[in-house]
Design a protein around this motif. Structure first.
Motif, PDB file in Angstrom:
ATOM      1  N   ALA C  18       0.861  -1.195   0.000  1.00  0.00           N
ATOM      2  CA  ALA C  18       0.000   0.000   0.000  1.00  0.00           C
ATOM      3  C   ALA C  18       0.893   1.238   0.000  1.00  0.00           C
ATOM      4  O   ALA C  18       0.667   2.192  -0.746  1.00  0.00           O
ATOM      5  CB  ALA C  18      -0.896  -0.025   1.238  1.00  0.00           C
ATOM      6  N   GLY C  19       1.969   1.188   0.816  1.00  0.00           N
ATOM      7  CA  GLY C  19       2.842   2.367   0.926  1.00  0.00           C
ATOM      8  C   GLY C  19       3.428   2.755  -0.411  1.00  0.00           C
ATOM      9  O   GLY C  19       3.625   3.928  -0.706  1.00  0.00           O
ATOM     10  N   SER C  20       3.698   1.742  -1.267  1.00  0.00           N
ATOM     11  CA  SER C  20       4.402   2.090  -2.509  1.00  0.00           C
ATOM     12  C   SER C  20       3.533   2.983  -3.376  1.00  0.00           C
ATOM     13  O   SER C  20       4.019   3.546  -4.351  1.00  0.00           O
ATOM     14  CB  SER C  20       4.763   0.816  -3.275  1.00  0.00           C
ATOM     15  N   TYR C  21       2.257   3.123  -3.067  1.00  0.00           N
ATOM     16  CA  TYR C  21       1.417   3.969  -3.943  1.00  0.00           C
ATOM     17  C   TYR C  21       1.385   5.406  -3.450  1.00  0.00           C
ATOM     18  O   TYR C  21       1.201   6.322  -4.218  1.00  0.00           O
ATOM     19  CB  TYR C  21      -0.011   3.397  -4.011  1.00  0.00           C
ATOM     20  N   HIS C  22       1.558   5.609  -2.111  1.00  0.00           N
ATOM     21  CA  HIS C  22       1.402   7.029  -1.712  1.00  0.00           C
ATOM     22  C   HIS C  22       2.653   7.549  -1.013  1.00  0.00           C
ATOM     23  O   HIS C  22       2.947   8.727  -1.042  1.00  0.00           O
ATOM     24  CB  HIS C  22       0.190   7.164  -0.775  1.00  0.00           C
ATOM     25  N   ASP C  23       3.494   6.664  -0.488  1.00  0.00           N
ATOM     26  CA  ASP C  23       4.595   7.175   0.335  1.00  0.00           C
ATOM     27  C   ASP C  23       5.881   7.026  -0.483  1.00  0.00           C
ATOM     28  O   ASP C  23       6.291   5.922  -0.794  1.00  0.00           O
ATOM     29  CB  ASP C  23       4.615   6.319   1.616  1.00  0.00           C
ATOM     30  N   GLU C  24       6.518   8.172  -0.879  1.00  0.00           N
ATOM     31  CA  GLU C  24       7.638   8.032  -1.823  1.00  0.00           C
ATOM     32  C   GLU C  24       8.827   7.359  -1.162  1.00  0.00           C
ATOM     33  O   GLU C  24       9.721   6.855  -1.840  1.00  0.00           O
ATOM     34  CB  GLU C  24       8.021   9.400  -2.391  1.00  0.00           C
ATOM     35  N   ALA C  25       8.863   7.282   0.198  1.00  0.00           N
ATOM     36  CA  ALA C  25       9.990   6.569   0.819  1.00  0.00           C
ATOM     37  C   ALA C  25       9.889   5.080   0.488  1.00  0.00           C
ATOM     38  O   ALA C  25      10.876   4.355   0.549  1.00  0.00           O
ATOM     39  CB  ALA C  25       9.955   6.754   2.324  1.00  0.00           C
ATOM     40  N   ARG C  26       8.681   4.641   0.102  1.00  0.00           N
ATOM     41  CA  ARG C  26       8.544   3.188  -0.144  1.00  0.00           C
ATOM     42  C   ARG C  26       8.657   2.880  -1.627  1.00  0.00           C
ATOM     43  O   ARG C  26       8.402   1.772  -2.048  1.00  0.00           O
ATOM     44  CB  ARG C  26       7.180   2.708   0.384  1.00  0.00           C
ATOM     45  N   LEU C  27       8.934   3.864  -2.455  1.00  0.00           N
ATOM     46  CA  LEU C  27       9.136   3.545  -3.881  1.00  0.00           C
ATOM     47  C   LEU C  27      10.356   4.331  -4.332  1.00  0.00           C
ATOM     48  O   LEU C  27      10.255   5.501  -4.703  1.00  0.00           O
ATOM     49  CB  LEU C  27       7.894   3.966  -4.692  1.00  0.00           C
ATOM     50  N   THR C  28      11.511   3.699  -4.232  1.00  0.00           N
ATOM     51  CA  THR C  28      12.750   4.466  -4.368  1.00  0.00           C
ATOM     52  C   THR C  28      13.328   4.352  -5.774  1.00  0.00           C
ATOM     53  O   THR C  28      14.405   4.854  -6.023  1.00  0.00           O
ATOM     54  CB  THR C  28      13.781   3.878  -3.383  1.00  0.00           C
ATOM     55  N   THR C  29      12.617   3.678  -6.697  1.00  0.00           N
ATOM     56  CA  THR C  29      13.253   3.471  -8.011  1.00  0.00           C
ATOM     57  C   THR C  29      13.322   4.779  -8.787  1.00  0.00           C
ATOM     58  O   THR C  29      12.344   5.535  -8.793  1.00  0.00           O
ATOM     59  CB  THR C  29      12.396   2.481  -8.842  1.00  0.00           C
ATOM     60  N   VAL C  30      14.459   5.046  -9.417  1.00  0.00           N
ATOM     61  CA  VAL C  30      14.600   6.223 -10.296  1.00  0.00           C
ATOM     62  C   VAL C  30      14.578   5.678 -11.720  1.00  0.00           C
ATOM     63  O   VAL C  30      15.391   4.830 -12.074  1.00  0.00           O
ATOM     64  CB  VAL C  30      15.945   6.938 -10.008  1.00  0.00           C
ATOM     65  N   GLN C  31      13.630   6.142 -12.553  1.00  0.00           N
ATOM     66  CA  GLN C  31      13.509   5.583 -13.913  1.00  0.00           C
ATOM     67  C   GLN C  31      14.659   6.137 -14.734  1.00  0.00           C
ATOM     68  O   GLN C  31      14.557   7.281 -15.230  1.00  0.00           O
ATOM     69  CB  GLN C  31      12.156   5.997 -14.509  1.00  0.00           C
ATOM     70  N   TYR C  32      15.730   5.425 -14.899  1.00  0.00           N
ATOM     71  CA  TYR C  32      17.006   6.021 -15.303  1.00  0.00           C
ATOM     72  C   TYR C  32      16.935   6.875 -16.566  1.00  0.00           C
ATOM     73  O   TYR C  32      17.247   8.071 -16.488  1.00  0.00           O
ATOM     74  CB  TYR C  32      18.081   4.939 -15.431  1.00  0.00           C
ATOM     75  N   PRO C  33      16.589   6.325 -17.735  1.00  0.00           N
ATOM     76  CA  PRO C  33      16.804   7.249 -18.865  1.00  0.00           C
ATOM     77  C   PRO C  33      15.929   8.494 -18.731  1.00  0.00           C
ATOM     78  O   PRO C  33      16.380   9.607 -19.013  1.00  0.00           O
ATOM     79  CB  PRO C  33      16.368   6.449 -20.095  1.00  0.00           C
ATOM     80  N   GLU C  34      14.692   8.361 -18.204  1.00  0.00           N
ATOM     81  CA  GLU C  34      13.849   9.577 -18.144  1.00  0.00           C
ATOM     82  C   GLU C  34      14.308  10.427 -16.960  1.00  0.00           C
ATOM     83  O   GLU C  34      14.672  11.584 -17.122  1.00  0.00           O
ATOM     84  CB  GLU C  34      12.361   9.203 -17.954  1.00  0.00           C
TER      85      GLU C  34
END
Lengths: 396, 172, 197, 380
Positions: C18-34
């Motif tokens: 659930a956190g990965s949808y609203h809490d940016e601490a739980r979704l740390t991926t940086v979409q590299y080329p963009e």
């Protein structure tokens, strides 16, 4: 309500009507097979990418999102990759059995969908012994797994095959035993009658699904645990324990044969989830009376997706069991518990005739205790005497 | 018409499986062909619309007995030793014994009263009726069969258990 | 209760899901080329040569003193001295490199050449998209490819570049003052200056 | 269950029934290129011969040809997960040899960086251990999410995330960038939240307990005799932590405790590392609180052609994997006469067979994971 609900059945009859009478049964059978393969083939493609996305989200990352919008074309990319990959057969392998194994595994699985009721009068065949047919098909996969493991002539695949057979045989018993209470109280082996038995609604409008009874809830949990083991998924994925025996019986397979194994694993999962929905979650019935206007096949799909999410959720969390723990868990915990569950079903049925207004909660407490206590004692005996909790001394 | 073709198909599958199970050199291939023969037999039951018997046959034989056969072959390490020529040297004695067995079988079938040419009625025994008869009329054979199987199960466990104890008493 | 540990674990994964949808601490991926991570000032990948002024080659600070070639642990720098001298920023005549190659497939970006260089001629770059199909010549960068202007260096490592520029300006002034004093001295007679008043 | 002696077990199964399996060097869970020749009786291990050397890069001979300064970047690549502790051990040994004394601020920076490295190593270990047990990446991803934050701190200070090359003889290469201390303070304050989350996910998990309790028991006397050091030794109950024994650097000024295990099985080794992470957080708080200002380099220290006088020195620190020691002999020249590394992973690996006998093949993978080896350090 009736139009939308019967939309598939109606179009099926309309198409069959276009043909002369003597060939109509053949046409409608072919139509059903085509629809089933299309739906569950597409469901396999969708689930393979949705599972990776859900796993990703549970692990703080995105999951595939490069191929197509939100990564939805990923199965297409996987399919093309599988088709173009070279199909390597090891030199010392037993060529014929190595070739036949994926077929022997994936062909019977398709048959299992024939008997599941996907919606109001939407089940391909209404067999009198539906469940027996389902378990007969399910038991054919052990032989195919052995063929795959043995024919690869590779130590790891042989170990994997032996594990797979031991696991599947010892988890088929609790799988079958946990369905016995449902058959007893539904009074028939045919899946349609079982769904019909769960069709009525209580005064409050809540449906009388089996899962809303103590033995139904325990039965569903037992069934789901045995189903995860039967379809080689997460806490029980010993046959292809990647970190131990590389890929178990799949080690020597590549290219489209590997994709066939992958397909049959998912189809096995769909079939068992469909059965769980039919037996315990009231098949295609709505949970409440005032929700009956929603088409029946939509309810089946909703419950189906909920259970698939549960399987993915378990896969994201739990580590793998060891082989001896796996077998102990089945024979010393699941099998006795499912036998006790049958007794609980009897107690529930026998106490059904109590008339006092407070009967329902009393029956619930009684039956729930009848399941919970053996659960605790069996878990106790499974773990052996509980080791003293670890205390860690601290040196200054 | 369709029925005859289906029956011929199932029968040929069963026969082919049985013959292959005898003739092949690699033991595991024989076991797999035997499983094919069991499946053919189940197909014939289904063809006669005896659903319960057909599914039970498939479940028990292809599901369990075939695996049993394969396990015994692997555990006795028969899988990798290539047996010699399939036929035995004195084959005419074998033929003689086979002829005798065939003769008495055919004799008993032909003389039995039951062989009156009745039209094959459809045995549509729904599971309900089978269940009731099992519980009422045939309760005794069912219970003795259960007892027999349990005894066999316990015997197997006892034999298996003693063997490791003898092999390395100190290790476990 | 025996299932408690497993259930607690499941709740944990559910919270992360659930956190990965609203809490940016739980979704740390940086979409590299963009999306790209903000550049870190101290980061270092492969070295480059700094030059002052407009054109690259004459403005190089490097005086081919070969210290970095000696000190480089994997020995990936190759320098050939030039015979012609050129004046450096203070006006003193200094040597210059005819050939200055760095084999960036061998370089392990340790930054020791930067530390030991007495002339602040070589600094660490932050570019990392260096992959080329040409495995032999492609990764051997010569002098012209390595040379980059001083303001590029200021853009990358602000604080360090600022200190160096400050120090160079002071040295330049000190050198000019010394030169002016030396030019002014011969105007007086060479004998001792008159006693202080 | 006493671990039977190898010969006794081997004699039990008839030779033809024993299956020889080579696990590695291309094996998904050997933490690098490492091979184990395992003989199995069914699934139980009868004999296990570790075979390593696939990643041998001749580190010690190269160091003899390289100047003292030149071999610092090579120490990053010894145990490539904790490069800063390798740097510190090497720099400390050369300081002993050359008689340099790093100033206060440098010592505090070294303690902070090595404790951050311990956090990285222990969280990565717990993640990989669960990965070997089959939890498909979830604990590993949570551990790596925290590890990324610490690696970003390293990058903003030393320039590289893993190959830091930061310590010099007599101090550190460059001073802390502004705001770095606040970032570390913020990280240290919300690291315990991650640890509680990690423990909630794992420590109570029945499957994890079933897979790790009583598996790979390392009795204390065997551990001491085999020279095992670090968390593995402490999990067997032996109280030996070089930070307490030598009190090198400024460790003497910090109050922290050393967790000791009880039975020395895989669960103890996992639990000890989780508790050690909590102790490291305490050290970090105290170090961040009273880090002094001042120079970060000993004025006498010379960067190039350092020629320490002839002699030998052995410096050791409590690395995340155990006692990491460097033994240098100098003959007065610019490069060392002999350069020897005491690799804790290799020495902890020698007891692998004693722990694995009698266990199943799935346990061998988990036991190897609990030893926490890095092949860069094992093969050098």
């Amino acid at each position: 309500m009736n139009g939308l609900d019967q939309i598939f059945v109606g179009t099926g009859h309309w198409i069959a009507g276009l043909f002369p009478v003597y060939v109509q049964p053949l046409i409608s059978a072919a139509l059903e097979i085509a629809i089933m393969m299309a739906v569950f083939g597409g469901c396999f493609a969708l689930t393979s990418v949705v599972e990776r996305k859900l796993l990703g989200r549970m692990q703080n990352r995105y999951g595939p999102n490069r191929v197509g919008p939100f990564g939805l074309l990923q199965p297409l990319a996987d399919g093309i990759k599988m088709l173009t990959k070279e199909d390597i057969v090891p030199f010392s392998a037993d060529k014929t059995v190595h070739f036949l194994a994926p077929l022997a595994l994936s062909v019977p699985i398709w048959l299992a969908f024939a008997v599941l009721p996907f919606g109001r009068n939407m089940s391909a065949i209404d067999l009198d012994a539906g469940i027996l047919f389902f378990f007969a098909i399910g038991s054919a996969s052990e032989l195919a797994v052995f063929m795959a493991g043995w024919s690869s002539q590779n130590k790891y695949s042989l170990v994997g095959a032996m594990r797979a057979i031991a696991q599947m045989i010892s988890y088929e018993v609790p799988l079958v035993l946990s369905t016995v209470p449902v058959l007893m109280l539904a009074g028939s082996l045919s899946l349609n009658e079982i769904v019909a038995a769960q069709g009525t609604y209580t005064l409050g409008g809540l449906a009388r699904w089996n899962v809303f009874t103590p033995w139904g809830l325990a039965g569903l949990l037992l069934f789901l645990i045995a189903a995860t083991a039967e379809s080689n998924r997460s806490p029980f994925d010993l046959p292809e324990g990647e970190s131990e025996i590389i890929a178990g019986f799949l080690t020597e397979y590549s290219g489209f044969k590997y994709a066939l194994f992958f397909l049959s694993e998912y189809l096995g999962l769909f079939a068992i989830t469909g059965l769980a929905v039919t037996l315990f979650l009231g098949g295609w019935h709505a949970p409440f009376r005032w929700l009956e206007w929603v088409p029946s096949w939509l309810w089946f799909a909703g419950k189906f997706c909920a259970l698939i999410f549960l399987f993915v959720w378990i896969r994201a969390t739990l580590p793998r069991l060891r082989l001896d723990q796996l077998l102990n868990f089945s024979w010393r915990f699941l099998v006795p518990l499912s036998l006790i569950n049958i007794l609980v079903a009897v107690a529930w049925y026998w106490s059904g005739s109590w008339k006092s207004p407070v009967a329902l909660p009393v029956r619930w407490v009684l039956c729930a205790a009848l399941v919970a206590l053996p659960y605790h004692w069996l878990a106790q005996s499974l773990r052996g005497t509980l080791p003293p909790p670890r205390k860690y001394t601290y040196a200054e | 018409m369709l029925n005859e073709i289906a029956f011929l198909l199932c029968a040929s599958l069963t026969l082919a499986g049985a013959v292959a199970a005898m003739m092949l050199r690699n033991l595991v291939h024989c076991a797999l062909c035997a499983a094919g023969a069991f499946a053919g037999l189940a197909a014939i039951y289904l063809q006669l619309s005896a659903e319960f018997a057909g599914f039970a046959q498939f479940l028990v034989y292809v599901g369990a007995v075939a695996i049993l056969i394969v396990f015994t072959i692997l555990l006795t390490r028969g899988a990798d030793i290539q047996t010699g020529r399939a036929g035995s040297s004195s084959s005419w004695i074998g033929l003689l014994v086979a002829g005798l067995v065939l003769a008495c079988l055919v004799g008993s079938i032909m003389s039995s009263p039951g062989l009156v040419r009745l039209p094959a009625q459809t045995a549509n025994a729904p599971v309900q009726k089978i269940g009731e008869q099992l519980m009422n009329q045939y309760i005794m054979p069912l219970e003795t069969m259960g007892l027999l199987l349990t005894a066999a199960l316990l015997g197997g466990v006892v034999i298996a258990m003693r063997e490791p104890a003898k092999a390395n008493p100190s290790a476990r | 209760m025996d299932g408690a540990g497993i259930i607690k674990g499941m709740i944990e994964t559910a919270r992360n899901f659930a956190g990965s949808y609203h809490d940016e601490a739980r979704l740390t991926t940086v979409q590299y080329p963009e999306e790209k991570l903000a550049p870190v000032e101290n980061a270092r990948t492969i070295p480059f040569l700094v030059y002052d002024g407009a054109e690259a080659l004459p403005g190089l600070r490097c005086t081919a003193c070969m210290i970095c070639e000696k000190e480089c642990p994997p020995q990936c720098i190759y320098i050939v001295k030039d015979t012609v001298k050129k004046p450096d920023f203070v006006g003193k005549m200094q040597m210059q490199p005819k050939v200055f190659d760095i084999d960036i497939s061998v370089c392990m970006s340790c930054g020791i050449c930067v530390e030991v260089c007495p002339f602040d001629a070589i600094k660490m770059d932050q570019v990392f998209e260096l992959s080329t199909g040409d495995r032999f010549g492609g990764l051997l960068l010569n002098k012209t490819q390595l040379a980059k202007p001083n303001d590029y260096f200021n853009k990358l490592h602000k604080t360090e570049a600022a200190e160096i520029d400050l120090r160079r300006v002071e040295e330049k002034q000190k050198a000019e003052a010394a030169a002016a004093a030396k030019a002014a001295a011969p105007a007086k007679p060479p004998m001792a200056p008159p006693p202080a008043p | 269950m006493a671990t039977a002696s190898p010969t006794e077990l081997a004699a039990s199964a008839p030779p033809s029934q024993i299956m020889e399996v080579a696990m590695g060097p291309q094996h998904p869970s050997t933490h690098g290129v490492f091979r184990m020749d395992v003989s199995l009786d069914g699934e139980t291990v009868v004999k296990l011969k570790p075979v390593f050397g696939y990643l041998h890069r001749n580190h010690e001979k190269i160091a003899e040809k390289c100047s003292y300064l030149g071999s610092i970047p090579y120490t990053d690549r010894l145990d490539y997960i904790c490069s800063l502790t390798n740097n510190w051990a090497y720099a400390m040994t050369v300081e002993k040899l050359a008689g340099l004394v790093p100033p206060e601020r440098a010592e505090y920076i070294r303690v902070i960086l090595s404790e951050l490295t311990r956090l990285i190593n222990h969280s990565a270990l717990a993640g990989f251990l669960l990965q070997d047990m089959g939890a498909l990446g979830t604990p590993l991803m949570y551990a790596f999410r925290e590890r990324e934050k610490i690696l970003d701190l390293f990058e903003s200070l030393t320039g590289a995330r893993m190959m830091c090359n930061y310590m010099r003889f007599g101090g550190c290469r460059c001073d802390l960038p502004p705001g770095w201390i606040e970032q570390v303070r913020r990280l240290v304050s919300d690291f315990p939240k991650f640890l509680d989350e990690f423990e909630a996910l794992l420590t109570g998990n029945e499957i994890l307990q079933a897979r790790t309790e009583g598996v790979g028991v390392l009795p204390a006397p065997l551990a001491v005799n085999a020279g095992v050091t670090g968390p593995m030794l402490r999990a067997s109950g032996v109280n030996y932590d070089i930070r307490k024994v030598d009190q090198y650097g400024v460790y003497g000024r910090f109050q922290f405790r050393v967790p000791l295990g009880e039975r020395g099985d895989v669960f103890d080794r996992y639990m000890i590392r989780i508790l050690e992470m909590r102790e490291s957080l305490k050290i970090l708080e105290q170090a961040l609180r009273d880090i002094p200002g001042g120079p970060i380099m000993d004025p006498k220290a010379k960067l190039r052609n350092l020629r320490p006088k002839a002699g030998e020195a052995y410096g050791r620190i409590e690395g995340p994997k155990g006692e990491l020691g460097f033994y240098l002999i100098s003959d007065g020249g610019p490069n060392p006469y002999r350069y020897r590394v005491r690799p804790p992973s290799l020495i902890n690996l020698t007891v692998l067979e004693d722990m694995c006998l009698g266990q199943t093949i799935a346990d061998v993978v988990v036991i190897l994971g609990s030893i926490d080896i890095v092949l860069g350090e094992v093969d050098r």
